[in-house]
Scaffold this active site. Structure first.
Site, mmCIF file in Angstrom:
data_model
loop_
_atom_site.group_PDB
_atom_site.id
_atom_site.type_symbol
_atom_site.label_atom_id
_atom_site.label_comp_id
_atom_site.label_asym_id
_atom_site.label_seq_id
_atom_site.Cartn_x
_atom_site.Cartn_y
_atom_site.Cartn_z
ATOM 1 N N GLU A 38 0.830 -1.209 0.000
ATOM 2 C CA GLU A 38 0.000 0.000 0.000
ATOM 3 C C GLU A 38 0.864 1.258 0.000
ATOM 4 O OE1 GLU A 38 -4.066 -1.279 2.265
ATOM 5 O OE2 GLU A 38 -2.356 -0.953 3.575
ATOM 6 N N GLU A 80 10.553 -1.916 6.873
ATOM 7 C CA GLU A 80 11.664 -1.202 7.518
ATOM 8 C C GLU A 80 12.678 -0.856 6.419
ATOM 9 O OE1 GLU A 80 12.727 0.276 10.322
ATOM 10 O OE2 GLU A 80 14.558 0.544 9.182
ATOM 11 N N CYS A 100 -0.599 6.213 10.183
ATOM 12 C CA CYS A 100 0.642 5.548 10.602
ATOM 13 C C CYS A 100 0.358 4.214 11.262
ATOM 14 C CB CYS A 100 1.376 6.390 11.632
ATOM 15 S SG CYS A 100 2.007 7.916 10.995
HETATM 16 N N1 SAH Z 1 9.578 0.806 9.698
HETATM 17 C C1 SAH Z 1 9.792 2.200 9.761
HETATM 18 C C2 SAH Z 1 8.904 2.991 8.851
HETATM 19 C C3 SAH Z 1 7.467 2.553 8.724
HETATM 20 S S1 SAH Z 1 6.430 2.826 10.098
HETATM 21 C C4 SAH Z 1 9.668 2.692 11.179
HETATM 22 O O1 SAH Z 1 9.201 1.939 12.022
HETATM 23 O O2 SAH Z 1 10.074 3.803 11.439
HETATM 24 C C5 SAH Z 1 6.138 4.594 10.044
HETATM 25 C C6 SAH Z 1 5.889 5.225 11.394
HETATM 26 O O3 SAH Z 1 4.604 4.848 11.907
HETATM 27 C C7 SAH Z 1 6.905 4.808 12.453
HETATM 28 O O4 SAH Z 1 7.274 5.886 13.243
HETATM 29 C C8 SAH Z 1 6.106 3.818 13.242
HETATM 30 O O5 SAH Z 1 6.656 3.583 14.499
HETATM 31 C C9 SAH Z 1 4.751 4.493 13.266
HETATM 32 N N2 SAH Z 1 3.667 3.635 13.685
HETATM 33 C C10 SAH Z 1 3.544 2.309 13.545
HETATM 34 N N3 SAH Z 1 2.372 1.876 14.069
HETATM 35 C C11 SAH Z 1 1.743 2.972 14.556
HETATM 36 C C12 SAH Z 1 0.478 3.193 15.197
HETATM 37 N N4 SAH Z 1 -0.346 2.186 15.444
HETATM 38 N N5 SAH Z 1 0.159 4.449 15.541
HETATM 39 C C13 SAH Z 1 0.989 5.491 15.275
HETATM 40 N N6 SAH Z 1 2.182 5.344 14.671
HETATM 41 C C14 SAH Z 1 2.558 4.101 14.307
HETATM 42 FE FE1 SF4 Z 2 8.074 -2.565 10.906
HETATM 43 FE FE2 SF4 Z 2 5.860 -1.402 11.775
HETATM 44 FE FE3 SF4 Z 2 7.960 -1.626 13.394
HETATM 45 FE FE4 SF4 Z 2 8.060 0.090 11.320
HETATM 46 S S1 SF4 Z 2 6.690 0.222 13.099
HETATM 47 S S2 SF4 Z 2 9.647 -1.376 11.970
HETATM 48 S S3 SF4 Z 2 6.840 -1.045 9.813
HETATM 49 S S4 SF4 Z 2 6.781 -3.322 12.549
#
Ligand code: SAH
Ligand code: SF4
Length: 359
Positions: A109, A180, A353
């Site tokens: 997505e 990631e 997010c």
């Molecule tokens: N894997 C990378 C990038 C993708 S996630 C990372 O973790 O940074 C993008 C952002 O969304 C990250 O800061 C992650 O921690 C945040 N995120 C993941 N799940 C979330 C949630 N349920 N509510 C708010 N932010 C969230």
């Molecule tokens: Fe992976 Fe989600 Fe953790 Fe980002 S926040 S490292 S996408 S599991």
């Protein structure tokens, strides 16, 4: 009866693309070298690169200033495979979520966000995926719950932008979709070079953000990449005790090591780092946590993004009240830290997010 045609078509598709290079993943210089091997003049690389990266054509036939013979030669040697759009959802706030099928049938997505809720202003951000699923297993993240399937290729990352660029002028990119990014570093960096290229989409390098859960060796590598994009760190907790509970990566690279890597990164690049902190009710939202966070980031050139958590599935992690969020933010601001609350967008279509799950 099972639908065998889909698998059959996929198998055919896979066979067809297996032995050819993806033209969308080629830098201009690489394209030049391949075309030279095919006895073509150097300026052809400029033309093809422009059609592919700036005009985002969907087929060779659209390259109208190239002869039919050359187009056939290109088609015989390279793949030009747009992503297959499976679903587009539009949120109440205008945010759009795209579900794409990749050539091997996997689903990813991307999310398109319009600032100030009005896309005629042409301030748009695309949130890109870098992996199918994610192996990092953060407890609060829907992508993490999927497990990991595979890395995306540079072509598949770039295609998320190209296939929307004919409809929308995209001027910011955040590598914050599924996956990631630092586990897929070569292809992520290549996609950045392609999307930043003056003769391609020409997206400003400081308008590109990569977000990581905190892989220390890769952060050290990034400091040497020579690319000036914005680095964002998903911190989400001010100490190891809390961070271990929600982010397994912290057991491998605890907070002290992560912060040291961030300090080194800033020293080497001169750039600020963005720290993302998802606020979770009764977990990391106390004044004590705010105090620890302020101490941790003391003296670091940091921007802090506070994200009131978006709940997934059963909602084990809940969002604090607006009042608690404000209290947390005010405390940090009083300590002189640069803090913003990240606007929530697209949550009604599971596009906010942490809600991306390739459905
Ligand atoms: N894997 C990378 C990038 C993708 S996630 C990372 O973790 O940074 C993008 C952002 O969304 C990250 O800061 C992650 O921690 C945040 N995120 C993941 N799940 C979330 C949630 N349920 N509510 C708010 N932010 C969230
Ligand atoms: Fe992976 Fe989600 Fe953790 Fe980002 S926040 S490292 S996408 S599991």
């Amino acid at each position: 009866m099972p639908d065998c045609t889909k698998n059959f078509n996929l198998a055919q598709q896979k066979e067809k693309i297996k032995y050819k290079l993806d033209v969308r993943a080629l830098e201009k210089e690489e394209l030049g070298r391949f075309l030279a091997n095919l006895q073509e003049k150097p300026y052809r690389a400029n033309q093809v690169f422009h059609w592919v990266q700036a005009r985002a054509v969907q087929s060779w036939q659209q390259m109208t200033n190239l002869s039919v013979t050359l187009r056939e030669k290109l088609a015989a040697n390279f793949n030009l495979v747009p992503l297959k759009l499976m679903k587009e959802q539009v949120s109440r706030d205008g945010t759009r979520k795209y579900l794409w099928e990749l050539a091997d049938g996997e689903l990813i997505e991307s999310v398109l966000l319009f600032h100030e809720g009005d896309y005629t202003r042409k301030r748009t951000t695309l949130c890109l995926s870098t992996q199918v699923g994610c192996p990092m297993g953060c407890g609060f993240c829907a992508t993490g719950k999927l497990g990991f399937k595979r890395n995306l290729t540079a072509g598949e990352i770039v295609s998320q932008v190209l296939d929307l660029s004919t409809q929308f002028k995209i001027n910011n990119l955040v590598y914050m979709g599924m996956g990631e990014p630092l586990l897929n570093l070569p292809d992520v960096l290549k996609s950045i070079k392609l999307l930043n290229h003056k003769e391609g989409q020409n997206i400003g390098i400081r308008r590109i953000t990569i977000s990581t859960c905190g892989l220390v060796p890769q952060i050290e590598q990034l400091a040497l990449s020579g690319l000036d994009f914005v680095l964002a760190i998903s911190l989400h907790a001010p100490n190891n005790e809390l961070r271990n509970q929600i982010m397994p990566v912290n057991r491998q690279y605890p907070i002290e090591e992560l912060i040291r890597a961030c300090r080194d990164y800033i020293a080497k690049t001169g750039q600020r780092i963005t720290f993302e902190y998802a606020l979770i009710k009764d977990f990391n939202d106390s004044l004590q946590s705010a105090k620890e966070l302020a101490q941790l980031l003391q003296g670091i050139k940091a921007n802090i993004n506070i994200i009131p958590i978006n709940s997934i599935n059963q909602g084990l992690y809940r969002r604090p009240s607006a009042q608690v969020v404000r209290r947390f933010v005010s405390f940090l601001q009083e300590k002189g830290l640069a803090v913003v609350i990240r606007e929530e967008k697209g949550s009604d279509i599971a596009g906010a997010c942490g809600q991306l799950a390739g459905r």
